[in-house]
Design an enzyme around this catalytic site. Structure first.
Site, mmCIF file in Angstrom:
data_model
loop_
_atom_site.group_PDB
_atom_site.id
_atom_site.type_symbol
_atom_site.label_atom_id
_atom_site.label_comp_id
_atom_site.label_asym_id
_atom_site.label_seq_id
_atom_site.Cartn_x
_atom_site.Cartn_y
_atom_site.Cartn_z
ATOM 1 N N GLU A 183 129.017 18.963 35.931
ATOM 2 C CA GLU A 183 130.383 19.030 36.476
ATOM 3 C C GLU A 183 130.779 17.757 37.217
ATOM 4 O O GLU A 183 131.914 17.614 37.622
ATOM 5 C CB GLU A 183 130.517 20.233 37.408
ATOM 6 C CG GLU A 183 130.596 21.533 36.663
ATOM 7 C CD GLU A 183 131.015 22.701 37.539
ATOM 8 O OE1 GLU A 183 131.154 22.508 38.769
ATOM 9 O OE2 GLU A 183 131.186 23.796 36.991
ATOM 10 N N HIS A 216 117.435 11.758 36.263
ATOM 11 C CA HIS A 216 117.241 12.103 37.680
ATOM 12 C C HIS A 216 117.372 13.617 37.815
ATOM 13 O O HIS A 216 117.510 14.333 36.800
ATOM 14 C CB HIS A 216 118.256 11.356 38.552
ATOM 15 C CG HIS A 216 119.673 11.489 38.060
ATOM 16 N ND1 HIS A 216 120.373 12.679 38.095
ATOM 17 C CD2 HIS A 216 120.500 10.591 37.475
ATOM 18 C CE1 HIS A 216 121.575 12.492 37.589
ATOM 19 N NE2 HIS A 216 121.672 11.237 37.188
ATOM 20 N N GLN A 245 135.167 15.007 31.504
ATOM 21 C CA GLN A 245 134.377 15.009 30.256
ATOM 22 C C GLN A 245 134.075 16.446 29.827
ATOM 23 O O GLN A 245 134.216 16.797 28.646
ATOM 24 C CB GLN A 245 133.074 14.240 30.477
ATOM 25 C CG GLN A 245 132.057 14.405 29.350
ATOM 26 C CD GLN A 245 130.839 13.510 29.518
ATOM 27 O OE1 GLN A 245 130.879 12.343 29.180
ATOM 28 N NE2 GLN A 245 129.752 14.054 30.048
ATOM 29 N N HIS A 304 119.977 15.631 35.865
ATOM 30 C CA HIS A 304 119.640 15.984 34.471
ATOM 31 C C HIS A 304 118.682 17.175 34.440
ATOM 32 O O HIS A 304 118.785 18.039 33.567
ATOM 33 C CB HIS A 304 118.988 14.792 33.758
ATOM 34 C CG HIS A 304 119.879 13.599 33.634
ATOM 35 N ND1 HIS A 304 119.711 12.459 34.368
ATOM 36 C CD2 HIS A 304 120.968 13.380 32.841
ATOM 37 C CE1 HIS A 304 120.634 11.575 34.040
ATOM 38 N NE2 HIS A 304 121.415 12.107 33.126
ATOM 39 N N ASP A 336 130.985 14.922 35.846
ATOM 40 C CA ASP A 336 131.947 14.374 34.879
ATOM 41 C C ASP A 336 132.886 15.511 34.482
ATOM 42 O O ASP A 336 132.832 16.013 33.356
ATOM 43 C CB ASP A 336 131.203 13.835 33.656
ATOM 44 C CG ASP A 336 130.288 12.689 34.023
ATOM 45 O OD1 ASP A 336 130.754 11.553 34.063
ATOM 46 O OD2 ASP A 336 129.096 12.939 34.297
HETATM 47 O O1 PAF Z 1 127.498 12.330 30.406
HETATM 48 C C1 PAF Z 1 126.812 11.530 29.735
HETATM 49 O O2 PAF Z 1 125.718 11.141 30.116
HETATM 50 C C2 PAF Z 1 127.376 11.002 28.420
HETATM 51 O O3 PAF Z 1 128.744 10.830 28.487
HETATM 52 C C3 PAF Z 1 126.985 11.884 27.208
HETATM 53 C C4 PAF Z 1 127.598 13.255 27.311
HETATM 54 C C5 PAF Z 1 125.480 11.977 27.115
HETATM 55 C C6 PAF Z 1 127.498 11.241 25.923
HETATM 56 O O4 PAF Z 1 126.962 9.976 25.715
#
Ligand code: PAF
Length: 281
Positions: A148, A34, A153, A37, A150
């Site tokens: 950001e 989307h 992450q 990305h 996530d």
């Molecule tokens: O954020 C995501 O889409 C996933 O956690 C990633 C970083 C592609 C790892 O699979």
């Protein structure tokens, strides 16, 4: 745009660019692409000459098998989107390429992984680290871009890069939102139209909480956000925590000398959504 399923072909393609001294930017994704990305790809293009995007729904990061099964997949549409976005190389690996055997590596991110997503999704960040480290070993990017949305992450990837001496520069890209404020997510397409309407309150209540920091304590703001959202049909807050942006540890009062962020996970029906908001005081 080249699309590869096999590591060997991908590496040959990338090494040709590397020999020509081209800087490699990398955007790992799980597909169902989307505009969020696309914003990551834009940042990668601004910071590197060649953009590699991976599309791989990583089984090891799903603690809920049902979530893995139902995660949206649309590889041909994703390929079309990536072509239009100007990606140079797409890596859509078969599972055996990424995990030729069981990945038994255990990462330790200390206190960073014991809160919020890490606490509520046991094993999730270990799975993320397994796949991202594997992809970094294959692609060997100069820069890699993560969203950001996530936020935890992103922090954990930065720590992994530091702890394991990856030569990759990590860039964060701001959350992209729908017009009503809902953070873009591949999971949004699984919401019914009524759930989708109510999901917009997540960001609206978070945004409103920024005006409460003068009259309410940190704990009271956390409770206000949680209670306000729980009153809305279909929404059930799993956690909302205001933390130090660097350490991700909970803060106790607004006077603490750190940048602050409120991170939330909310079930909208059976779909789990996350979002966050930064507080500038
Ligand atoms: O954020 C995501 O889409 C996933 O956690 C990633 C970083 C592609 C790892 O699979």
């Amino acid at each position: 745009m080249q699309v590869h399923n096999k590591i060997d072909n991908l590496k040959t393609d990338i090494s040709n660019y590397k020999s020509a001294n081209k800087k490699i930017g990398f955007v790992p994704t799980m597909g169902a692409l989307h505009e969020g990305h696309l914003s990551l790809i834009k940042v990668a293009k601004e910071n590197a000459e060649i953009v590699v995007v991976s599309v791989f729904v990583n089984p090891t990061q799903f603690n809920d098998p049902n979530d893995y099964k139902k995660y949206p997949r649309n590889f041909s549409k994703d390929t079309e989107i990536l072509k239009n976005a100007g990606a140079h190389i797409v890596f859509m690996p078969f599972e055996e390429e990424i995990y030729p055997g069981k990945d038994t590596r255990q990462f330790d991110f200390g206190a960073l992984e014991r809160v919020m997503e890490g606490k509520h999704r046991p094993g999730h960040f270990n799975g993320v680290a397994q796949v991202v480290s594997r992809l970094f070993d294959i692609v060997e990017p100069d820069v890699a871009v993560f969203g950001e949305k996530d936020f935890q992450q992103l922090t954990i990837i930065r720590k992994m890069v530091k702890d394991y001496n990856y030569p990759t520069k990590i860039l964060g890209a701001p959350i992209v939102r729908e017009t009503d404020g809902l953070a873009m997510s591949s999971r949004n397409q699984r919401l019914t139209s009524e759930q989708r309407k109510n999901a917009a309150f997540i960001n609206q209540i978070l945004a409103a909480s920024k005006n409460k920091t003068h009259q309410l304590s940190v704990e009271q703001v956390e409770n206000w956000v949680t209670e306000s959202l729980n009153k809305i049909d279909h929404l059930k807050v799993e956690y909302f925590q205001i933390v130090d942006q660097e350490t991700l540890q909970p803060i106790n009062n607004w006077q603490e000398n750190c940048d602050k962020i409120g991170c939330i996970a909310v079930y909208c029906g059976e779909i789990r959504l996350i979002d966050n908001i930064k507080y500038s005081l």
